[in-house]
Scaffold this motif. Sequence first.
Motif, PDB file in Angstrom:
ATOM      1  N   THR A   1       0.831  -1.207   0.000  1.00  0.00           N
ATOM      2  CA  THR A   1       0.000   0.000   0.000  1.00  0.00           C
ATOM      3  C   THR A   1       0.860   1.248   0.000  1.00  0.00           C
ATOM      4  O   THR A   1       0.553   2.238  -0.677  1.00  0.00           O
ATOM      5  CB  THR A   1      -0.940   0.011   1.216  1.00  0.00           C
ATOM      6  N   VAL A   2       1.964   1.220   0.751  1.00  0.00           N
ATOM      7  CA  VAL A   2       2.902   2.347   0.735  1.00  0.00           C
ATOM      8  C   VAL A   2       3.425   2.561  -0.672  1.00  0.00           C
ATOM      9  O   VAL A   2       3.489   3.694  -1.173  1.00  0.00           O
ATOM     10  CB  VAL A   2       4.070   2.106   1.720  1.00  0.00           C
ATOM     11  N   ALA A   3       3.800   1.473  -1.340  1.00  0.00           N
ATOM     12  CA  ALA A   3       4.320   1.565  -2.704  1.00  0.00           C
ATOM     13  C   ALA A   3       3.274   2.143  -3.651  1.00  0.00           C
ATOM     14  O   ALA A   3       3.583   2.974  -4.518  1.00  0.00           O
ATOM     15  CB  ALA A   3       4.768   0.184  -3.188  1.00  0.00           C
ATOM     16  N   LYS A   4       2.010   1.728  -3.480  1.00  0.00           N
ATOM     17  CA  LYS A   4       0.937   2.228  -4.339  1.00  0.00           C
ATOM     18  C   LYS A   4       0.742   3.732  -4.155  1.00  0.00           C
ATOM     19  O   LYS A   4       0.626   4.480  -5.135  1.00  0.00           O
ATOM     20  CB  LYS A   4      -0.367   1.495  -4.020  1.00  0.00           C
ATOM     21  N   TYR A   5       0.724   4.183  -2.902  1.00  0.00           N
ATOM     22  CA  TYR A   5       0.555   5.611  -2.631  1.00  0.00           C
ATOM     23  C   TYR A   5       1.761   6.417  -3.129  1.00  0.00           C
ATOM     24  O   TYR A   5       1.610   7.503  -3.676  1.00  0.00           O
ATOM     25  CB  TYR A   5       0.356   5.849  -1.132  1.00  0.00           C
ATOM     26  N   ARG A   6       2.967   5.866  -2.924  1.00  0.00           N
ATOM     27  CA  ARG A   6       4.183   6.559  -3.364  1.00  0.00           C
ATOM     28  C   ARG A   6       4.183   6.724  -4.878  1.00  0.00           C
ATOM     29  O   ARG A   6       4.477   7.804  -5.397  1.00  0.00           O
ATOM     30  CB  ARG A   6       5.417   5.769  -2.911  1.00  0.00           C
ATOM     31  N   GLU A   7       3.838   5.677  -5.591  1.00  0.00           N
ATOM     32  CA  GLU A   7       3.794   5.741  -7.054  1.00  0.00           C
ATOM     33  C   GLU A   7       2.701   6.689  -7.519  1.00  0.00           C
ATOM     34  O   GLU A   7       2.856   7.383  -8.532  1.00  0.00           O
ATOM     35  CB  GLU A   7       3.569   4.336  -7.630  1.00  0.00           C
ATOM     36  N   GLY A   8       1.591   6.725  -6.767  1.00  0.00           N
ATOM     37  CA  GLY A   8       0.512   7.642  -7.109  1.00  0.00           C
ATOM     38  C   GLY A   8       0.926   9.098  -6.991  1.00  0.00           C
ATOM     39  O   GLY A   8       0.362   9.967  -7.668  1.00  0.00           O
ATOM     40  N   MET A   9       1.915   9.371  -6.148  1.00  0.00           N
ATOM     41  CA  MET A   9       2.438  10.737  -5.990  1.00  0.00           C
ATOM     42  C   MET A   9       3.633  10.986  -6.910  1.00  0.00           C
ATOM     43  O   MET A   9       4.274  12.033  -6.814  1.00  0.00           O
ATOM     44  CB  MET A   9       2.840  10.972  -4.536  1.00  0.00           C
ATOM     45  N   HIS A  10       3.942  10.011  -7.775  1.00  0.00           N
ATOM     46  CA  HIS A  10       5.059  10.107  -8.741  1.00  0.00           C
ATOM     47  C   HIS A  10       6.399  10.293  -8.012  1.00  0.00           C
ATOM     48  O   HIS A  10       7.252  11.077  -8.444  1.00  0.00           O
ATOM     49  CB  HIS A  10       4.827  11.249  -9.726  1.00  0.00           C
ATOM     50  N   ILE A  11       6.555   9.568  -6.909  1.00  0.00           N
ATOM     51  CA  ILE A  11       7.811   9.582  -6.160  1.00  0.00           C
ATOM     52  C   ILE A  11       8.584   8.307  -6.489  1.00  0.00           C
ATOM     53  O   ILE A  11       8.022   7.206  -6.470  1.00  0.00           O
ATOM     54  CB  ILE A  11       7.557   9.675  -4.640  1.00  0.00           C
ATOM     55  N   LEU A  12       9.857   8.449  -6.777  1.00  0.00           N
ATOM     56  CA  LEU A  12      10.682   7.307  -7.171  1.00  0.00           C
ATOM     57  C   LEU A  12      10.907   6.351  -6.009  1.00  0.00           C
ATOM     58  O   LEU A  12      10.742   6.703  -4.834  1.00  0.00           O
ATOM     59  CB  LEU A  12      12.027   7.800  -7.708  1.00  0.00           C
ATOM     60  N   SER A  13      11.308   5.141  -6.353  1.00  0.00           N
ATOM     61  CA  SER A  13      11.636   4.147  -5.335  1.00  0.00           C
ATOM     62  C   SER A  13      12.921   4.548  -4.616  1.00  0.00           C
ATOM     63  O   SER A  13      13.638   5.453  -5.059  1.00  0.00           O
ATOM     64  CB  SER A  13      11.809   2.774  -5.969  1.00  0.00           C
ATOM     65  N   SER A  14      13.226   3.894  -3.515  1.00  0.00           N
ATOM     66  CA  SER A  14      14.407   4.240  -2.726  1.00  0.00           C
ATOM     67  C   SER A  14      15.692   4.121  -3.530  1.00  0.00           C
ATOM     68  O   SER A  14      16.613   4.945  -3.391  1.00  0.00           O
ATOM     69  CB  SER A  14      14.481   3.356  -1.472  1.00  0.00           C
ATOM     70  N   SER A  15      15.783   3.112  -4.393  1.00  0.00           N
ATOM     71  CA  SER A  15      17.014   2.931  -5.193  1.00  0.00           C
ATOM     72  C   SER A  15      17.227   4.101  -6.164  1.00  0.00           C
ATOM     73  O   SER A  15      18.368   4.467  -6.458  1.00  0.00           O
ATOM     74  CB  SER A  15      16.944   1.608  -5.970  1.00  0.00           C
ATOM     75  N   LYS A  16      16.141   4.697  -6.638  1.00  0.00           N
ATOM     76  CA  LYS A  16      16.261   5.819  -7.574  1.00  0.00           C
ATOM     77  C   LYS A  16      16.351   7.164  -6.854  1.00  0.00           C
ATOM     78  O   LYS A  16      16.730   8.157  -7.470  1.00  0.00           O
ATOM     79  CB  LYS A  16      15.089   5.812  -8.541  1.00  0.00           C
ATOM     80  N   ARG A  17      15.993   7.177  -5.570  1.00  0.00           N
ATOM     81  CA  ARG A  17      16.098   8.429  -4.806  1.00  0.00           C
ATOM     82  C   ARG A  17      17.481   8.582  -4.178  1.00  0.00           C
ATOM     83  O   ARG A  17      17.860   9.685  -3.739  1.00  0.00           O
ATOM     84  CB  ARG A  17      15.058   8.484  -3.686  1.00  0.00           C
ATOM     85  N   ARG A  18      18.239   7.528  -4.129  1.00  0.00           N
ATOM     86  CA  ARG A  18      19.525   7.557  -3.429  1.00  0.00           C
ATOM     87  C   ARG A  18      20.522   8.496  -4.107  1.00  0.00           C
ATOM     88  O   ARG A  18      20.631   8.555  -5.322  1.00  0.00           O
ATOM     89  CB  ARG A  18      20.120   6.139  -3.395  1.00  0.00           C
ATOM     90  N   ARG A  19      21.217   9.254  -3.287  1.00  0.00           N
ATOM     91  CA  ARG A  19      22.264  10.157  -3.767  1.00  0.00           C
ATOM     92  C   ARG A  19      23.629   9.705  -3.257  1.00  0.00           C
ATOM     93  O   ARG A  19      23.729   9.058  -2.210  1.00  0.00           O
ATOM     94  CB  ARG A  19      21.995  11.588  -3.284  1.00  0.00           C
ATOM     95  N   PHE A  20      24.657  10.062  -4.005  1.00  0.00           N
ATOM     96  CA  PHE A  20      26.016   9.612  -3.653  1.00  0.00           C
ATOM     97  C   PHE A  20      26.885  10.796  -3.217  1.00  0.00           C
ATOM     98  O   PHE A  20      26.598  11.927  -3.562  1.00  0.00           O
ATOM     99  CB  PHE A  20      26.666   8.897  -4.846  1.00  0.00           C
TER     100      PHE A  20
END
Length: 454
Positions: free
Chosen positions: A435-454
Amino acid sequence: MRLGYELTIEQTQKLSMTPELIQAIQILQFNNQELSDYIQNELLENPVLEAEKSDGNDEIDIREKIAESEYELDTYRQWEGSGDDDDNDYTYEQYVSFKYTLIDYLLGQLQFSSLKGRCAEIGRYMIEAIDDNGYLTMSVEEIAETMNATAEEVEKVLDVIQTFDPVGVGARNLRECLIIQLASRGELDEKTEYVIENMLEDLADNRISQIAKALGIKNQEVQAIADKIRTLEPKPGRLYDSDENIKYIVPDVFVEKIDGEYIVTTNDTSMPHLMVSSYYNKLSAEAAKDEELNKYLNNRFNAAVWLIKSIEQRKQTIFNVSSAIVRYQRDFFDFGEKHLKPLTLKQIAEEVGIHESTVSRSINGKYMQSPRGVFELKYFFTSGVASGDGTGVSSNSVKSFIKEIIDGEDPKKPYSDQEMADILKAKGIDISRRTVAKYREGMHILSSSKRRRF
């Protein structure tokens, strides 16, 4: 057993959708602008109706006639049983809208450019082939063939067009658009250009390590390249959207906080005050001797009465529904989106005393202007998830919590969906990872792997 035919009289009850009832339901569904257009059409068709009150003493106010008559304001229940000042006379038609489009802007720059004569003609044709996002929709070869020019001539003109504002306009694809913008800023280097030309998809998926390995540089340098590219505008023409994309919202309901209480009012500023004109009064005396005229006037008068009755009932229904919403969602108006409660049509229908379908029609396409902003009435009706105190939390509230968690996370170690589910459970919100994933995708927020910064 005897077989045969016989005539019998049987009394039954069934719903009859009269034209008047259909009209009342239709009026309820209209938003303010649609209703205003509908009223204007009725004013043209019904000579008995008049849009505003004059100083004459012989004019009849239909509202008074309704109050004195046997009409009851229960139109919708018939269907449910089966399951004035001049300052207010403003209409949007009084104003002319002008939008300075992207094409206008580019043609203006063309006039003052170095392109003259034949090259200016090619440039004008080329500009007309640029879409609302700022991209050239025809190839150099197609333009050359159409304009009876060489590819070299068209390329020369394109080079000039691509120097116009907004920066990046005239590009043929995203990669070219980004490169034009970086070059204009003096920030285009060999590594950045290589990433744009060859590894843009990897960059979009945040595969920083893979890009770093391919270029033989550190992750931090790739991150800097990514940050630079993300400052660019992928659609340079969208600031000059066409008029077709312009949408106006006229609130149907206003909510104001006065002395700690929320006051609900309906927006009637665009609605003319309908009256029976003096024309009706003059003809009514003559109608007694003319059967056809008498019948016509009675039909027109009854139609006018029903129209005003339906409009008044629409106003009252929207007011009652909106007031119930405000009472139920008081915490939202006091404290914000995280305090929005789950709400169903049935709950409001029971409180107001109308059918669920009437609630649905009264909120469809209607907007509320409040101290928290402008919201479609449908916004307040959301499903929810279980909370620790048993009251439940709306899906919009959960999305707000998820957004808050992500905004406060360590960008080098972003939260996974499961970790966010655990954080929400600690707040008393019982929610699954999916459900968290569904809501996150509904807000057009990337997954943790794509949000990670170096």
